[in-house]
Design a protein around this motif. Structure first.
Motif, PDB file in Angstrom:
ATOM      1  N   VAL A  47       0.836  -1.207   0.000  1.00 17.04           N
ATOM      2  CA  VAL A  47       0.000   0.000   0.000  1.00 17.04           C
ATOM      3  C   VAL A  47       0.874   1.261   0.000  1.00 17.04           C
ATOM      4  O   VAL A  47       0.548   2.253  -0.659  1.00 17.04           O
ATOM      5  CB  VAL A  47      -0.978  -0.019   1.213  1.00 17.04           C
ATOM      6  CG1 VAL A  47      -1.633   1.334   1.434  1.00 17.04           C
ATOM      7  CG2 VAL A  47      -2.031  -1.105   1.014  1.00 17.04           C
ATOM      8  N   LEU A 107      -6.871  -5.032   1.350  1.00 12.30           N
ATOM      9  CA  LEU A 107      -6.343  -3.776   0.793  1.00 12.30           C
ATOM     10  C   LEU A 107      -7.332  -2.632   1.035  1.00 12.30           C
ATOM     11  O   LEU A 107      -6.936  -1.523   1.398  1.00 12.30           O
ATOM     12  CB  LEU A 107      -6.040  -3.934  -0.702  1.00 12.30           C
ATOM     13  CG  LEU A 107      -4.832  -4.822  -1.039  1.00 12.30           C
ATOM     14  CD1 LEU A 107      -4.742  -5.072  -2.544  1.00 12.30           C
ATOM     15  CD2 LEU A 107      -3.532  -4.190  -0.540  1.00 12.30           C
ATOM     16  N   LYS A 111      -7.282   1.191   2.997  1.00 10.61           N
ATOM     17  CA  LYS A 111      -7.620   2.371   2.176  1.00 10.61           C
ATOM     18  C   LYS A 111      -6.932   2.367   0.803  1.00 10.61           C
ATOM     19  O   LYS A 111      -6.642   3.426   0.240  1.00 10.61           O
ATOM     20  CB  LYS A 111      -7.324   3.690   2.909  1.00 10.61           C
ATOM     21  CG  LYS A 111      -8.035   3.799   4.262  1.00 10.61           C
ATOM     22  CD  LYS A 111      -9.537   3.705   4.137  1.00 10.61           C
ATOM     23  CE  LYS A 111     -10.235   3.521   5.474  1.00 10.61           C
ATOM     24  NZ  LYS A 111     -11.587   2.933   5.325  1.00 10.61           N
ATOM     25  N   GLN A 112      -6.632   1.173   0.312  1.00  7.51           N
ATOM     26  CA  GLN A 112      -6.115   1.029  -1.048  1.00  7.51           C
ATOM     27  C   GLN A 112      -7.225   0.431  -1.896  1.00  7.51           C
ATOM     28  O   GLN A 112      -7.604  -0.720  -1.706  1.00  7.51           O
ATOM     29  CB  GLN A 112      -4.892   0.092  -1.035  1.00  7.51           C
ATOM     30  CG  GLN A 112      -4.396  -0.320  -2.417  1.00  7.51           C
ATOM     31  CD  GLN A 112      -3.854   0.852  -3.206  1.00  7.51           C
ATOM     32  OE1 GLN A 112      -2.836   1.420  -2.867  1.00  7.51           O
ATOM     33  NE2 GLN A 112      -4.568   1.239  -4.264  1.00  7.51           N
ATOM     34  N   ASN A 158      -7.155   4.606 -10.410  1.00  4.40           N
ATOM     35  CA  ASN A 158      -6.424   4.309  -9.164  1.00  4.40           C
ATOM     36  C   ASN A 158      -6.940   3.070  -8.451  1.00  4.40           C
ATOM     37  O   ASN A 158      -6.984   3.017  -7.219  1.00  4.40           O
ATOM     38  CB  ASN A 158      -6.462   5.509  -8.206  1.00  4.40           C
ATOM     39  CG  ASN A 158      -5.643   6.654  -8.748  1.00  4.40           C
ATOM     40  OD1 ASN A 158      -4.611   6.441  -9.375  1.00  4.40           O
ATOM     41  ND2 ASN A 158      -6.115   7.870  -8.534  1.00  4.40           N
TER      42      ASN A 158
END
Lengths: 276, 276
Positions: A47, A107, A111-112, A158
């Motif tokens: 991350v 993940l 916060k990914q 993203n």
């Protein structure tokens, strides 16, 4: 992203001045996945890593364990697993379901943003069933096409693509696929638009001079010293297919391949870097 | 796509003259999934259906069967399944892996591009764990947010999202979620940008006047005759929660809800249409 005084969308940055943006593809093996603490620490490092990235995971012994509990026997010929229909169902459950979705959820917890994929999803990894006149390996295939446009559409949002090592034929048949090859084929294909780096995290700290000594990591390998090390028998049979695969990736456009253990993504950790 | 003499990208069509493009969301239940021939025929109909579409599937008895073989007992309280950690793992394997990826591969085989999703993928279905002071249902949640931008990015690429009934908390915890609710929450959320229709395919041909008579399908229900049919006890307890859910969807922006069996997507097949 600020460049020459103006704000650029992240996506435009990729080709500024002809420079390609760097994409990192990381492959983690079965044993790392089976160790909850190790996996969690690895995911923290993953991350933290900046820029566009992709994760590929193997499955390890969990599939064999589930298959055993379900009463399916794992058939092996010459040390290779034969993937029959039941085995493929278990692989789809364990790799494509449990492990893949748990990693994605893990993940998200950090916060990914991420998305779990098998080859059938968005026709992202098209493969051909492996033909062998002597042994029928069953539902096993090799990647023949990577849908780079689809992968790029995710990276642009993203979202980290997380691949299980399952591909799909053009006719819609799910096939068990070697995880290392999935990672290298994706990386090679993405080299068309990105500068690419491939990371293999396994149990070893890298390529060892002395197989008995974990601290004898060879820091850098290129095609020159690779040949010398084979000639002088420092690199032996066990490591050859893996390294052949790495140099194949390098010769097909990948900038560098890194071999190391679960800590490979941390800074200042010994590992092997493979370059041209 | 040609409009007023000029070529428009498909995407622009959605809002031409203020008219919204129609999005169809189809939910299939467990029993349909368990019958290979029926599922295959349904998928042919689904692939034939024009325009943007989404598929949501339940899981049925396969998870219970696998859980049983793995030695996990399914715990029930008041007829409701309690989802403990092991159950949630099995659900992730079976719904999120085996069934989801098999359906996606089946659609690819029919040349329909698709992608399998659980709520954690692209943070597409965010839920809240169900709190109940009397009974702890375990890993069970209700959808509180649908990531419509992400769904739209897939639809724009002509990729059909295929959802298993698994959602994910904001903190990255996977939760078992009612499939009918997943379908209705997605449809309601997508009503912001699309004219939406929701299709529930189950065992029944629709809402029946006489539960014993499969041919007594009520063709259309609106809030007026719905009240009358409740008052006259034609619609009874068993059907009430499902219909309440349908009218809730209608009141929150969905144009029409269709109830029918595995043949619901075929033309001229009797079904119940629910409108305002």
């Amino acid at each position: 992203m600020r460049f020459l005084g103006r704000i650029l969308p992240r996506n435009d940055f990729k080709r500024i001045n002809g420079m390609k943006q760097t994409l990192k593809v990381v492959k983690i093996g079965g044993k790392l996945i089976e160790n909850e603490a190790l996996l969690n620490s690895f995911m923290d490092d993953f991350v933290e890593m900046k820029g566009p990235k992709i994760l590929v995971h193997g499955g390890g012994n969990k599939a064999t364990e589930v298959a055993g509990k379900l009463g399916f026997k794992t058939k092996m010929i010459d040390g290779r697993r034969i993937t029959n229909k039941e085995s493929m169902e278990v692989i789809t459950m364990v790799y494509g379901g449990l492990l893949n979705k748990s990693i994605v959820a893990g993940l998200q917890a950090k916060k990914q943003n991420a998305i779990g994929l098998c080859g059938a999803d968005g026709k992202v990894l098209i493969s051909k069933k492996r033909e062998n006149k002597e042994i029928d390996y069953g539902y096993v295939g090799d990647v023949v096409h990577v849908n780079i446009n689809f992968i790029e559409s995710l990276l642009k949002q993203n979202i980290v693509p997380v691949f299980s090592a399952i591909s799909c034929t053009d006719g819609g048949m799910l096939l068990n696929t070697n995880g290392d090859s999935v990672a290298s084929e994706i990386t090679i294909a993405m080299s068309k638009t990105y500068e690419t780096q491939l990371y293999y995290c396994s149990e070893k700290k890298g390529v060892l001079r002395d197989i008995e000594d974990d601290n004898s990591v060879i820091t850098e390998l290129n095609s020159e010293n690779y040949k010398e090390l084979i000639a002088s028998k420092v690199i032996t049979d066990g490591m050859l297919p893996k390294l052949h695969n790495c140099f194949e990736a390098i010769s097909r456009g990948v900038s560098a391949v890194f071999l190391g253990d679960a800590n490979l993504l941390k800074e200042n950790v010994s590992h092997t870097k493979i370059v041209k």
